[in-house]
Scaffold this motif. Structure first.
Motif, PDB file in Angstrom:
ATOM      1  N   ALA A 437       0.752   6.951  11.917  1.00  0.00           N
ATOM      2  CA  ALA A 437       1.612   7.483  12.977  1.00  0.00           C
ATOM      3  C   ALA A 437       1.652   9.001  12.956  1.00  0.00           C
ATOM      4  CB  ALA A 437       3.021   6.911  12.836  1.00  0.00           C
ATOM      5  N   TYR A 438       1.552   9.591  11.771  1.00  0.00           N
ATOM      6  CA  TYR A 438       1.539  11.043  11.643  1.00  0.00           C
ATOM      7  C   TYR A 438       0.160  11.649  11.923  1.00  0.00           C
ATOM      8  CZ  TYR A 438       6.223  12.042   9.837  1.00  0.00           C
ATOM      9  OH  TYR A 438       7.575  12.225   9.717  1.00  0.00           O
ATOM     10  N   GLY A 439      -0.850  10.798  12.115  1.00  0.00           N
ATOM     11  CA  GLY A 439      -2.192  11.293  12.416  1.00  0.00           C
ATOM     12  C   GLY A 439      -3.046  11.564  11.198  1.00  0.00           C
ATOM     13  N   ALA A 440      -2.573  11.159  10.011  1.00  0.00           N
ATOM     14  CA  ALA A 440      -3.310  11.456   8.782  1.00  0.00           C
ATOM     15  C   ALA A 440      -4.672  10.782   8.747  1.00  0.00           C
ATOM     16  CB  ALA A 440      -2.491  11.024   7.567  1.00  0.00           C
ATOM     17  N   PHE A 441      -4.775   9.573   9.266  1.00  0.00           N
ATOM     18  CA  PHE A 441      -6.054   8.862   9.190  1.00  0.00           C
ATOM     19  C   PHE A 441      -7.112   9.555  10.053  1.00  0.00           C
ATOM     20  CE2 PHE A 441      -3.886   6.096   6.679  1.00  0.00           C
ATOM     21  CZ  PHE A 441      -4.529   4.912   6.393  1.00  0.00           C
ATOM     22  N   GLN A 442      -6.696  10.040  11.218  1.00  0.00           N
ATOM     23  CA  GLN A 442      -7.635  10.763  12.069  1.00  0.00           C
ATOM     24  C   GLN A 442      -7.997  12.107  11.447  1.00  0.00           C
ATOM     25  OE1 GLN A 442      -9.134   9.538  14.722  1.00  0.00           O
ATOM     26  NE2 GLN A 442     -10.314  11.432  15.003  1.00  0.00           N
ATOM     27  N   MET A 443      -7.006  12.817  10.906  1.00  0.00           N
ATOM     28  CA  MET A 443      -7.257  14.121  10.282  1.00  0.00           C
ATOM     29  C   MET A 443      -8.166  13.989   9.071  1.00  0.00           C
ATOM     30  SD  MET A 443      -3.698  16.280  10.480  1.00  0.00           S
ATOM     31  CE  MET A 443      -2.723  15.061   9.613  1.00  0.00           C
ATOM     32  N   GLY A 444      -8.024  12.867   8.343  1.00  0.00           N
ATOM     33  CA  GLY A 444      -8.823  12.680   7.142  1.00  0.00           C
ATOM     34  C   GLY A 444     -10.311  12.625   7.407  1.00  0.00           C
TER      35      GLY A 444
END
Length: 455
Positions: A437-444
């Motif tokens: 939800a915080y976008g960490a998976f996309q940022m990773g």
């Protein structure tokens, strides 16, 4: 002076837009991170008999701006300060009196008082009766500060003031408060004036008897006073509880303490590993982690039948881009069950904030960014983008489904089935959804383990 006039008090706990009850994209499984509102319950329990308290948690219900409450209280940490000020300003424009409490207003009182009529500095139990009396007599003062609370005199909690089904558990309590260590980034120890206090064991046992089988001790370091902890665990054993708490890593070096913890029902501990680098540990003055073999410590704790919820912080002055892959390798080898990985956040009131502020390394004082998901300082041995995306990479790697499945399989060999399926697995899935939800998976995806490759 005691005033018998009836008073209605609303105590509000603000939260970020992402987690508010009406958020359109509220993360699935978010309730796994909602614990019993212990500080708010102690505020309510400290009220004079003529006060009726309503606790409003924005995670659970929206703020009632049409309330008929006589007095508004708002308790908040740093990242919720902007929302707290917004709520307070609106109530004050309607003619309501507002009082603040919590970590941020305690450490930033001159800022906070611009939005409130009075501030409870530090713990609430001693301050609240005085504040209410002054309010009833028309003489609220700007600031209230008392001596640390004597834990022998803690009031009895009324857990019916909160919605039981809205939290992962309402069976939360404390046996101790505070910490003696002076870790540079920690506001908890500063809030408790670098002292550890213990409740009488008899009182702890009586409260435990009234709770369900699974209990969460909200202690800052339940094993810090080892002799107290050992005696408490011995007396707890016949109760048959299953409990979880936070503890320093040194518990791994005390076989008797580990054994007694397990026998008393301990099945998981949050432990602040913070960093694999002894240089970082020394730089943060985290003395309790000095010269500790982390891998052996994890083995000892697992051997005792206790799971590990590990905390790691990235962005130390000693960290370089290798820190993320090195930490991930350790997490795999040690089979750490749950991970809280955060970007270093120098909170107001800590030695770290004061140092970095003087050095001009605090890049923003937008408190809403002090949520562990933003970089708010200038690192020394990597750029801010590397810190930001590298942390996201580690989170993505650790909470990938294949990683979750791998450590769950291994955990069955040393943890009981109930702990794995009802605690470890829900926490892993909860973190996966939260970070997504915080976008960490996309940022990773923008990091390859050492370098930022896409932005």
């Amino acid at each position: 002076m005691y005033n018998s006039k009836q008073l209605r008090f609303d105590l509000i706990n603000p939260t970020s837009p992402l987690w508010r009850v009406k958020a359109k994209q509220r993360p699935v499984n978010s309730s796994v991170f909602r614990f019993s509102m212990l500080p708010s319950l102690y505020v309510a329990a400290s009220m004079p008999l003529n006060v009726t308290t309503r606790i409003i948690d924005e995670d659970v219900e929206p703020v009632d701006f049409n309330t008929d409450a006589d007095l508004i209280g708002i308790s908040f940490m740093t990242y919720n300060a902007p929302r707290a000020y917004e709520i307070a300003d609106r109530f004050r424009s309607m003619g309501k009196k507002v009082i603040f409490g919590g970590y941020h207003p305690t450490f930033m009182k001159e800022e906070a008082i611009q939005h409130a009529d009075a501030i409870c500095l530090g713990e609430s139990e001693n301050n609240i009766p005085v504040m209410i009396d002054d309010f009833m007599n028309g003489g609220l003062k700007p600031f209230y500060k008392s001596e640390l609370v004597d834990l022998k005199k803690l009031p009895k909690l009324n857990r019916e003031l909160i919605r039981h089904n809205a939290y992962v558990t309402t069976n939360a309590m404390q046996a101790t408060r505070g910490c003696i260590y002076k870790c540079a980034f920690c506001s908890v120890a500063a809030f408790n004036r670098y002292r550890i206090r213990t409740r009488p064991i008899g009182q702890v046992i009586e409260e435990l008897k009234g709770l369900g089988r699974s209990v969460l001790f909200m202690d800052d370091n339940i094993g810090l006073n080892r002799e107290y902890a050992k005696e408490l665990f011995k007396v707890m054993k016949p109760l048959g509880k299953r409990w979880f708490s936070q503890c320093g890593i040194k518990i791994a070096e005390d076989e008797e303490l580990l054994r007694l913890a397990f026998e008393s029902g301990c099945r998981g501990l949050f432990i602040g590993f913070e960093s694999l680098s002894q240089e970082s540990i020394a730089n943060w003055k985290k003395q309790c982690n000095r010269q500790t073999d982390y891998l052996q410590a994890a083995k000892n704790i697992h051997k005792a039948g206790i799971g590990i919820f590990a905390g790691f912080v990235f962005g130390s002055d000693k960290d370089n881009p290798d820190v993320f892959s090195n930490t991930f390798d350790f997490l795999l080898e040690a089979n750490i069950e749950v991970l809280q990985s955060t970007r270093l956040t120098p909170f107001p009131g800590t030695p770290l904030f004061n140092k970095m502020d003087k050095e001009g390394r605090i890049v923003t004082k937008d408190w809403s960014h002090y949520d562990f998901f933003h970089v708010v300082h200038t690192p020394l041995n990597m750029d801010a983008e590397t810190l930001h995306y590298g942390t996201a990479w580690l989170q993505r790697q650790f909470y990938a489904y294949k990683s979750i499945a791998r450590r769950v399989r291994k955990a069955f060999s040393y943890l009981d089935t109930n702990t794995v399926t009802k605690v470890m697995l829900p926490l892993n899935l909860g973190y996966r959804f939260k970070l997504s939800a915080y976008g960490a998976f996309q940022m990773g995806r923008a990091f390859d383990g050492k370098n930022v490759i896409l932005v």
